[in-house]
Design a protein around this motif. Structure first.
Motif, PDB file in Angstrom:
ATOM      1  N   ASN A   1       0.802  -1.222   0.000  1.00  0.00           N
ATOM      2  CA  ASN A   1       0.000   0.000   0.000  1.00  0.00           C
ATOM      3  C   ASN A   1       0.834   1.270   0.000  1.00  0.00           C
ATOM      4  OD1 ASN A   1      -2.263  -1.693   0.175  1.00  0.00           O
ATOM      5  ND2 ASN A   1      -2.177  -1.688   2.418  1.00  0.00           N
ATOM      6  N   GLY A   2       2.071   1.139   0.379  1.00  0.00           N
ATOM      7  CA  GLY A   2       2.964   2.289   0.378  1.00  0.00           C
ATOM      8  C   GLY A   2       3.088   2.925   1.747  1.00  0.00           C
ATOM      9  N   VAL A   3       4.201   3.602   1.949  1.00  0.00           N
ATOM     10  CA  VAL A   3       4.458   4.337   3.180  1.00  0.00           C
ATOM     11  C   VAL A   3       4.833   5.762   2.806  1.00  0.00           C
ATOM     12  CG1 VAL A   3       6.877   3.572   3.229  1.00  0.00           C
ATOM     13  CG2 VAL A   3       5.788   4.404   5.322  1.00  0.00           C
ATOM     14  N   ALA A   4       4.291   6.728   3.545  1.00  0.00           N
ATOM     15  CA  ALA A   4       4.621   8.134   3.295  1.00  0.00           C
ATOM     16  C   ALA A   4       6.051   8.400   3.757  1.00  0.00           C
ATOM     17  CB  ALA A   4       3.635   9.035   4.032  1.00  0.00           C
TER      18      ALA A   4
ATOM     19  N   GLY B   1      17.471  10.812   1.952  1.00  0.00           N
ATOM     20  CA  GLY B   1      18.360   9.674   1.779  1.00  0.00           C
ATOM     21  C   GLY B   1      18.256   9.059   0.397  1.00  0.00           C
ATOM     22  N   LEU B   2      17.046   8.863  -0.081  1.00  0.00           N
ATOM     23  CA  LEU B   2      16.853   8.282  -1.406  1.00  0.00           C
ATOM     24  C   LEU B   2      17.373   9.224  -2.499  1.00  0.00           C
ATOM     25  CD1 LEU B   2      13.304   6.680  -1.041  1.00  0.00           C
ATOM     26  CD2 LEU B   2      15.517   5.515  -1.045  1.00  0.00           C
ATOM     27  N   ASN B   3      17.182  10.509  -2.305  1.00  0.00           N
ATOM     28  CA  ASN B   3      17.703  11.472  -3.288  1.00  0.00           C
ATOM     29  C   ASN B   3      19.230  11.459  -3.303  1.00  0.00           C
ATOM     30  OD1 ASN B   3      15.115  12.313  -4.004  1.00  0.00           O
ATOM     31  ND2 ASN B   3      15.079  13.929  -2.455  1.00  0.00           N
TER      32      ASN B   3
ATOM     33  N   GLU C   1      13.056  14.457  -7.815  1.00  0.00           N
ATOM     34  CA  GLU C   1      13.456  14.079  -6.460  1.00  0.00           C
ATOM     35  C   GLU C   1      12.241  13.752  -5.602  1.00  0.00           C
ATOM     36  OE1 GLU C   1      16.061  16.909  -4.613  1.00  0.00           O
ATOM     37  OE2 GLU C   1      17.788  16.054  -5.669  1.00  0.00           O
ATOM     38  N   TRP C   2      12.488  12.875  -4.633  1.00  0.00           N
ATOM     39  CA  TRP C   2      11.453  12.538  -3.664  1.00  0.00           C
ATOM     40  C   TRP C   2      11.207  13.709  -2.723  1.00  0.00           C
ATOM     41  CZ3 TRP C   2       8.620   8.266  -4.157  1.00  0.00           C
ATOM     42  CH2 TRP C   2       9.152   7.163  -4.849  1.00  0.00           C
ATOM     43  N   LYS C   3       9.973  13.812  -2.248  1.00  0.00           N
ATOM     44  CA  LYS C   3       9.612  14.845  -1.289  1.00  0.00           C
ATOM     45  C   LYS C   3       8.913  14.206  -0.089  1.00  0.00           C
ATOM     46  CE  LYS C   3       8.971  18.397  -4.848  1.00  0.00           C
ATOM     47  NZ  LYS C   3       7.993  19.319  -5.494  1.00  0.00           N
ATOM     48  N   GLU C   4       9.013  14.876   1.030  1.00  0.00           N
ATOM     49  CA  GLU C   4       8.353  14.407   2.244  1.00  0.00           C
ATOM     50  C   GLU C   4       6.860  14.214   1.989  1.00  0.00           C
ATOM     51  OE1 GLU C   4       7.655  15.827   6.908  1.00  0.00           O
ATOM     52  OE2 GLU C   4       8.633  17.161   5.455  1.00  0.00           O
ATOM     53  N   GLY C   5       6.332  13.084   2.460  1.00  0.00           N
ATOM     54  CA  GLY C   5       4.907  12.806   2.335  1.00  0.00           C
ATOM     55  C   GLY C   5       4.535  11.997   1.114  1.00  0.00           C
TER      56      GLY C   5
END
Length: 601
Positions: free
Chosen positions: A199-202, A210-212, A235-239
């Motif tokens: 289902n995914g995690v925010a 870290g992923l960026n 890039e990934w963002k919070e949430g």
């Protein structure tokens, strides 16, 4: 020049400071390691030296629970552990569920492609330790990372890529723990992690960063794969939601088949295909032959407290107990938290302990580890003979201690306590952040870079600057030495405290300091975790400390005695701890330095 303006104390700065230093404080009637401690002044001595200083990296409110407590690296993982307890699971069930959840929500260190150590104290006071550390593959060899001239190969092959990985131990170890002590079904325990993967995690802000940060490494070591990389390349963002379908499938196979769902069948085929594609050396024989090992805990006393911790191939337990024995009879309470005298004896203890670690510690299945001798009063007294309050010991003159008659030859932590009084301290790792950066195609999980924890060449430092020797040389099927220090403490025969942290070589010194913060400096659990920390590991010969960790007055005294002090903006350790209060409540202390979260009920 005003000392309070110094942030990084370089060799040049040190020279300037030494040229204008004040005389070292004279110490008379210096207590020996067999003298008695005196009355308490507490850690507030720090504030007395500098009223504007704060002893904490930041302040965080403690969390309390009557029936159970989980302190772990990620809020979602902590919630999983508590929910398992609410369903009737014990501390072992909660620990296993949390570890699988961390493999989903905290890919930097949570894992099924790595290994770890587990310390368990049941409600009756029986103690157990489980070693599911990774092992060198059978095709590994002593000089596998050296060139024809005997030099370490360029490109850091023990840090990155397929050749950096040891045979994973997490799944086997967690299954063994469940079979022996679990209450709920294996299916129930695995389901929360599967749900998070499917289902995914925010993403937290930290996980997104870290992923960026590792995007280029992911592309380099995983050509053609898109794991942990956004479809549009941004890039990934919070949430934002991180969904991991392939990892969910792998977890379902483990849920259905247990150990076989990882070390055999489809998952094993995917792992071995990945090895073949990238030049790795793990084989089906390595997977078949991997088994976690139950070992006898290191159990020692500190001022009437019973300390239960991990034996080799973790160096943490022996090192922690050596540290505590060195300082036990000094009046740390009177001297105060991070005073010059308190800090000095702690640094000198750390210097000697890390030198012994390098010489004597390794996999007990391969080398004779002189545990009894290393923890004996006679040995420690001999090692302490050259300690002098007036002057720092030179690390070049400190080597591993002599033992007569002896023949030589990124990480995450969670603590758990349930309503019955069962306690688990568990530290698990991929080694460096995101391990080898290799993700198993079709499996969706990262592989470790634990081979770097061997001494790939005697005297050559690993990625944490730790120097090793023959005891930790590479050999087929051997477990590499670790600094992980999961620890449980008893008081008057009852559970008292659960401790542990990630942090490479700083694990040992962080656990040491947080223990003393509670026992000697009267901090509560959260204060003990939040308090600023320092670290010395023999080589390189310097003490690093979190910015603001010492008052200007204390720094001046330590510099005047020849200590090399380096302030750093980076934090040290990520402690997740639990304290049992006199009223029967648990207090959780989860590190303010990151996403760590304590949840109680």
């Amino acid at each position: 020049m005003k000392l309070k303006h110094i942030v990084l104390l370089s060799s040049t700065t040190l020279g300037l400071l030494w040229s204008c230093k004040t005389p070292a404080v004279q110490v008379t009637n210096t207590p020996s390691p067999i003298s008695k401690p005196k009355e308490n002044q507490g850690f507030y001595q720090f504030l007395n030296d500098d009223p504007n200083a704060s002893p904490f990296v930041a302040k965080k409110e403690p969390v309390y629970g009557q029936n159970g407590m989980v302190a772990a690296t990620h809020p979602e993982a902590s919630k999983v552990g508590v929910e398992i307890m609410k369903k009737g699971g014990n501390a072992i069930d909660a620990a296993i569920a949390t570890q699988f959840a961390l493999a989903v929500v905290h890919p930097a260190a949570g894992n099924i492609g790595g290994g770890g150590f587990l310390v368990f104290r049941d409600k009756k006071g029986n103690t157990y330790t489980l070693d599911y550390r990774e092992k060198a593959p059978e095709k590994a060899s002593r000089d596998m990372y050296l060139d024809e001239k005997g030099n370490v190969k360029a490109g850091q092959p023990s840090w990155y890529g397929h050749l950096a990985s040891g045979t994973p131990g997490s799944v086997d170890g967690l299954e063994q723990a469940h079979k022996r002590f679990g209450k709920l079904s294996w299916k129930q325990i695995l389901q929360p992690a599967i749900d998070l993967a499917e289902n995914g995690v925010a993403l937290t802000a930290r996980e997104a960063r870290g992923l960026n940060r590792i995007k280029e490494d992911l592309l380099k070591y995983n050509p053609g794969k898109t794991y942990f990389i956004k479809a549009d390349g941004t890039e990934w963002k919070e949430g934002e939601l991180l969904i991991q379908k392939d990892l969910a499938k792998t977890l379902r196979r483990i849920q259905s088949e247990g150990r076989k769902g990882f070390y055999e069948g489809e998952t094993a085929k995917l792992l071995l295909a990945e090895m073949n594609k990238g030049g790795g050396i793990i084989t089906q024989k390595d997977l078949d032959n991997y088994h976690a090992v139950w070992r006898d805990a290191v159990v020692e006393n500190y001022k009437g407290l019973k300390v239960i911790t991990m034996p080799p191939p973790s160096s943490g337990g022996i090192a922690l107990m050596q540290l505590l024995k060195y300082v036990e009879n000094y009046p740390l309470k009177k001297w105060g938290w991070h005073s010059d005298s308190t800090t000095q004896v702690m640094i000198e203890a750390e210097r000697r302990v890390f030198a012994d670690r390098a010489k004597w510690l390794g996999d007990p299945d391969f080398v004779k580890v002189p545990q009894k001798e290393l923890l004996s009063q006679e040995f420690l007294k001999q090692r302490w003979q050259d300690f002098n309050f007036d002057l720092a010991t030179d690390s070049k003159k400190v080597s591993g201690g002599a033992i007569p008659g002896y023949e030589s030859m990124e990480t995450t932590h969670s603590s758990f306590a349930d309503k019955e009084g069962n306690a688990v301290s568990i530290t698990t790792t991929l080694n460096n952040s995101y391990g080898s950066k290799v993700i198993v195609a079709g499996g969706g999980f990262l592989l470790n870079d634990e081979m770097d924890d061997f001494s790939i060449k005697p005297g050559h430092p690993n990625s944490y600057g730790l120097v090793g020797n023959e005891a930790n040389a590479i050999a087929p099927n051997k477990r590499m030495l670790s600094s992980m220090t999961p620890t449980i403490v008893e008081k008057d025969g009852k559970l008292f405290m659960i401790l542990g942290t990630p942090g490479g070589s700083t694990i040992i010194t962080s656990v040491f300091q947080v223990f003393l913060n509670v026992v000697e400096h009267d901090m509560n659990m959260q204060q003990a975790v939040d308090a600023l920390r320092f670290h010395h590991q023999w080589l390189p010969d310097r003490t690093t400390f979190e910015e603001g960790g010492f008052t200007p007055q204390t720094l001046q005294k330590l510099l005047g005695r020849g200590y090399k002090m380096e302030s750093q903006k980076n934090t040290i350790g990520r402690m997740d701890c639990i304290l049992l209060l006199p009223n029967g409540q648990y207090e959780g202390g989860a590190d303010v330095r990151a996403d760590d979260t304590a949840v109680g009920y």
